[in-house]
Design an enzyme around this catalytic site. Structure first.
Site, PDB file in Angstrom:
ATOM      1  N   CYS A 180       0.817  -1.218   0.000  1.00  0.00           N
ATOM      2  CA  CYS A 180       0.000   0.000   0.000  1.00  0.00           C
ATOM      3  C   CYS A 180       0.856   1.275   0.000  1.00  0.00           C
ATOM      4  O   CYS A 180       0.326   2.370  -0.210  1.00  0.00           O
ATOM      5  CB  CYS A 180      -0.947  -0.007   1.193  1.00  0.00           C
TER       6      CYS A 180
ATOM      7  N   HIS B 209      -3.211   7.100   2.447  1.00  0.00           N
ATOM      8  CA  HIS B 209      -3.646   5.803   1.923  1.00  0.00           C
ATOM      9  C   HIS B 209      -5.009   5.495   2.532  1.00  0.00           C
ATOM     10  O   HIS B 209      -5.195   5.579   3.751  1.00  0.00           O
ATOM     11  CB  HIS B 209      -2.613   4.742   2.292  1.00  0.00           C
TER      12      HIS B 209
ATOM     13  N   ASN C 172     -10.209  -0.209   0.340  1.00  0.00           N
ATOM     14  CA  ASN C 172      -8.750  -0.115   0.254  1.00  0.00           C
ATOM     15  C   ASN C 172      -8.293  -0.770  -1.054  1.00  0.00           C
ATOM     16  O   ASN C 172      -8.326  -1.985  -1.182  1.00  0.00           O
ATOM     17  CB  ASN C 172      -8.146  -0.819   1.480  1.00  0.00           C
TER      18      ASN C 172
HETATM   19  O1  UT7 Z   1      -3.347  -1.166   3.814  1.00  0.00           O
HETATM   20  C1  UT7 Z   1      -3.354  -1.592   5.129  1.00  0.00           C
HETATM   21  C2  UT7 Z   1      -4.402  -2.647   5.218  1.00  0.00           C
HETATM   22  N1  UT7 Z   1      -4.881  -2.976   6.510  1.00  0.00           N
HETATM   23  C3  UT7 Z   1      -5.485  -2.124   7.371  1.00  0.00           C
HETATM   24  O2  UT7 Z   1      -5.553  -0.945   7.167  1.00  0.00           O
HETATM   25  C4  UT7 Z   1      -6.087  -2.745   8.601  1.00  0.00           C
HETATM   26  C5  UT7 Z   1      -6.165  -1.785   9.753  1.00  0.00           C
HETATM   27  N2  UT7 Z   1      -7.074  -2.323  10.767  1.00  0.00           N
HETATM   28  C6  UT7 Z   1      -8.385  -2.086  10.709  1.00  0.00           C
HETATM   29  O3  UT7 Z   1      -8.861  -1.367   9.851  1.00  0.00           O
HETATM   30  C7  UT7 Z   1      -9.242  -2.678  11.794  1.00  0.00           C
HETATM   31  O4  UT7 Z   1      -8.419  -3.352  12.723  1.00  0.00           O
HETATM   32  C8  UT7 Z   1     -10.313  -3.684  11.247  1.00  0.00           C
HETATM   33  C9  UT7 Z   1     -11.364  -2.907  10.489  1.00  0.00           C
HETATM   34  C10 UT7 Z   1      -9.678  -4.714  10.361  1.00  0.00           C
HETATM   35  C11 UT7 Z   1     -10.992  -4.355  12.425  1.00  0.00           C
HETATM   36  O5  UT7 Z   1     -11.566  -3.392  13.307  1.00  0.00           O
HETATM   37  P1  UT7 Z   1     -11.312  -3.493  14.876  1.00  0.00           P
HETATM   38  O6  UT7 Z   1     -12.073  -2.404  15.480  1.00  0.00           O
HETATM   39  O7  UT7 Z   1      -9.808  -3.494  15.079  1.00  0.00           O
HETATM   40  O8  UT7 Z   1     -11.933  -4.884  15.221  1.00  0.00           O
HETATM   41  P2  UT7 Z   1     -11.296  -6.095  16.007  1.00  0.00           P
HETATM   42  O9  UT7 Z   1     -10.349  -6.842  15.141  1.00  0.00           O
HETATM   43  O10 UT7 Z   1     -10.791  -5.599  17.346  1.00  0.00           O
HETATM   44  O11 UT7 Z   1     -12.552  -7.007  16.258  1.00  0.00           O
HETATM   45  C12 UT7 Z   1     -13.604  -6.594  17.154  1.00  0.00           C
HETATM   46  C13 UT7 Z   1     -14.706  -7.631  17.103  1.00  0.00           C
HETATM   47  C14 UT7 Z   1     -14.201  -9.063  17.267  1.00  0.00           C
HETATM   48  O12 UT7 Z   1     -15.183  -9.763  17.988  1.00  0.00           O
HETATM   49  P3  UT7 Z   1     -14.978 -10.103  19.528  1.00  0.00           P
HETATM   50  O13 UT7 Z   1     -13.737 -10.945  19.600  1.00  0.00           O
HETATM   51  O14 UT7 Z   1     -14.836  -8.784  20.220  1.00  0.00           O
HETATM   52  O15 UT7 Z   1     -16.240 -10.848  19.885  1.00  0.00           O
HETATM   53  C15 UT7 Z   1     -14.140  -9.587  15.861  1.00  0.00           C
HETATM   54  O16 UT7 Z   1     -14.300 -10.987  15.787  1.00  0.00           O
HETATM   55  O17 UT7 Z   1     -15.326  -7.586  15.820  1.00  0.00           O
HETATM   56  C16 UT7 Z   1     -15.331  -8.899  15.248  1.00  0.00           C
HETATM   57  N3  UT7 Z   1     -15.233  -8.751  13.799  1.00  0.00           N
HETATM   58  C17 UT7 Z   1     -16.306  -8.573  13.017  1.00  0.00           C
HETATM   59  N4  UT7 Z   1     -17.626  -8.516  13.294  1.00  0.00           N
HETATM   60  C18 UT7 Z   1     -18.451  -8.301  12.254  1.00  0.00           C
HETATM   61  C19 UT7 Z   1     -14.102  -8.716  13.042  1.00  0.00           C
HETATM   62  N5  UT7 Z   1     -14.436  -8.522  11.749  1.00  0.00           N
HETATM   63  C20 UT7 Z   1     -15.798  -8.436  11.723  1.00  0.00           C
HETATM   64  C21 UT7 Z   1     -16.720  -8.235  10.674  1.00  0.00           C
HETATM   65  N6  UT7 Z   1     -18.037  -8.175  11.011  1.00  0.00           N
HETATM   66  N7  UT7 Z   1     -16.354  -8.073   9.392  1.00  0.00           N
END
Ligand code: UT7
Length: 345
Positions: free
Chosen positions: A129, A271, A301
Site C-alpha cells: 500500500c 492511503h 482499500n
Molecule cells: O493497507 C493496510 C491494510 N490494513 C489495514 O488498514 C487494517 C487496519 N485495521 C483495521 O482497519 C481494523 O483493525 C479492522 C477494520 C480490520 C478491524 O476493526 P477493529 O475495530 O480493530 O476490530 P477487532 O479486530 O478488534 O474485532 C472486534 C470484534 C471481534 O469480535 P470479539 O472478539 O470482540 O467478539 C471480531 O471478531 O469484531 C469482530 N469482527 C467482526 N464482526 C463483524 C471482526 N471482523 C468483523 C466483521 N463483522 N467483518
C-alpha cells in the site's frame, strides 16, 4: 588567492541546472462490478452497520476477468496522459506500483505496449500500500537527476484475487482499482517539496500475501516449491496501531524538515485504509476533516491505487487546484510507510 580558489571549489559543487518536477495530469479507473456491504453480509457473518462504523466503507469495486492490473493501469494512465495533453511518444518512463501484477515478471511493459509508448522504459515496483508513494519518489529521482523528462506513475491493484472471501476480518476492507499521475522534469520549480520513506521488516508478519511454499518434486530427490500464494493474512489491530502511530510521526518530521506547518497544508491525502485511521491522523496533525480527502466509502482499500485514485477524483471535482499543498502518506505491508509534501501543478 586562497579566497578565489575557495570560491571556485564552492561553485563547482553547485548544480546550476538543478532540475525539479511538476505534476501535469491525473487519471483513474475502477471496475464496474460493485460489491456492497449488504452483499458481503450474505457471504460472511458481518453487517453493513459493523463495516460502516469500523471502517467507513460502504462498497468496493471488484475486477472481473480481463479487467486486470494491466487493463486498469492502462486506462488510468491514458486518462492522465490526456489531461497532461502529452504526445504518447514523448513519454520516457512508466513505473507501475502493484503487488498483484497480471504477470509476475511485470505488467508495466504490457501497459507500455497498450499505450503505444514506444520510447518509454517501463517496470514494476512493489511496496504494497506504500507502493504508489515509493514509485512517485523513485520516479522523481530519475526526473530530477536528468535521466528522463516525462514519466507516468501508476498505482494499480487487484487484491480481490488474493483475499480470503471467507475471512470477515479482512475481506470487508479491499477493492480493486487504478490511478496514475503524469510527472515532468522542469528547471522552473520543484513540486515534490520533500519526502521520507521507511520500512520495518521485523513487523512484516502483521500483513502478508505469502508464497504457499508447497513442496513438490522435479525428479528423484530434487525438490522445488511451486509458485502459488496463500490469501492475505492480516493482524488488523496491529496494522491499525502501526498506522495511527507512524503516519503522524513521519509527516510531522517531514513538515519540520521542509520548514512547513500543518496549517499550510491544503489537503491531507492518506492511503485509504480505514476512515478511523484518516480521522486519527488528522486529529494528531490538527488538520481539519474538510481538508482530508476520503473516498473509501465507495472503493475501500485499493492498495497501491488509493492515493492517485483519490487525488484524481479531487482534481476532477475541482477541489485540488493549481499550487495547492498536499501532504500525503502511504503505509501498509512490509511493513512500509512513507510521506511526501507536494505542490500540485
Ligand atoms: O493497507 C493496510 C491494510 N490494513 C489495514 O488498514 C487494517 C487496519 N485495521 C483495521 O482497519 C481494523 O483493525 C479492522 C477494520 C480490520 C478491524 O476493526 P477493529 O475495530 O480493530 O476490530 P477487532 O479486530 O478488534 O474485532 C472486534 C470484534 C471481534 O469480535 P470479539 O472478539 O470482540 O467478539 C471480531 O471478531 O469484531 C469482530 N469482527 C467482526 N464482526 C463483524 C471482526 N471482523 C468483523 C466483521 N463483522 N467483518
Amino acid at each position: 588567492m586562497t579566497n578565489i580558489s575557495n570560491l571556485k571549489t564552492l561553485l563547482e559543487g553547485i548544480n546550476f541546472n538543478q532540475i525539479g518536477v511538476s505534476f501535469k495530469g491525473s487519471g483513474s479507473y475502477v471496475p464496474d462490478q460493485i460489491l456492497t456491504n449488504q452483499k458481503i453480509s450474505q457471504k460472511v457473518n458481518t453487517s453493513n452497520e459493523w463495516i460502516k462504523s469500523r471502517t467507513g466503507i460502504s462498497e468496493r469495486r471488484i475486477s472481473s476477468l480481463g479487467d486486470d492490473v494491466t487493463e486498469m493501469g492502462y486506462k488510468a494512465a491514458l486518462t492522465a496522459i490526456e489531461m497532461a495533453n502529452w504526445d504518447i511518444k514523448t513519454i520516457d518512463l512508466i513505473v507501475l506500483a502493484t503487488s498483484t501484477p497480471h504477470d509476475l515478471f511485470g505488467s508495466a511493459p504490457s501497459i507500455q505496449a497498450k499505450l503505444g509508448a514506444a520510447n518509454a522504459v517501463a517496470f514494476d515496483l512493489t511496496a504494497a500500500c506504500s507502493g504508489f508513494l515509493f514509485a512517485l519518489i523513485t520516479t522523481s529521482q530519475f526526473l530530477k537527476g536528468g535521466s528522463f523528462k516525462r514519466a507516468i506513475v501508476i498505482g494499480a491493484d487487484q487484491l480481490s484475487s488474493f483475499v480470503d472471501w471467507n475471512d470477515r476480518r479482512s475481506c470487508i476492507l479491499f477493492g480493486d482499482g487504478a490511478g496514475a499521475l503524469a510527472i515532468e522534469a522542469t528547471n522552473e520549480c520543484d513540486n515534490l517539496i520533500g519526502f521520507d520513506m521507511r520500512t520495518d521488516g521485523e513487523r512484516g508478519s502483521f500483513l502478508n500475501l505469502p508464497s504457499k511454499n508447497n513442496k513438490d518434486s522435479i525428479i528423484d530427490n530434487i525438490n522445488f516449491s511451486s509458485g502459488a500464494f496463500s490469501p492475505i493474512q492480516m493482524n488488523g489491530q496491529e496494522v491499525y496501531k502501526f498506522a495511527v502511530r507512524e503516519v503522524p510521526i513521519i509527516l510531522e518530521k517531514l513538515f519540520k524538515k521542509m520548514n512547513y506547518t500543518s496549517d499550510e497544508v491544503d489537503w491531507l491525502v492518506l492511503h485509504q485504509a480505514n476512515q478511523r485511521i484518516l480521522d486519527s491522523v488528522g486529529d494528531r496533525l490538527k488538520i481539519p476533516g474538510e481538508k482530508i480527502l476520503s473516498n473509501l466509502e465507495k472503493y475501500g482499500n485499493t492498495s497501491a491505487a488509493t492515493i492517485p485514485l483519490v487525488i484524481d477524483e479531487a482534481i476532477r471535482n475541482n477541489r485540488i487546484k493549481q499550487n495547492d499543498i498536499i501532504a500525503t502518506s502511504g503505509f501498509g505491508a512490509g511493513l512500509s510507510w512513507g510521506a511526501a509534501l507536494i505542490k500540485w501543478g
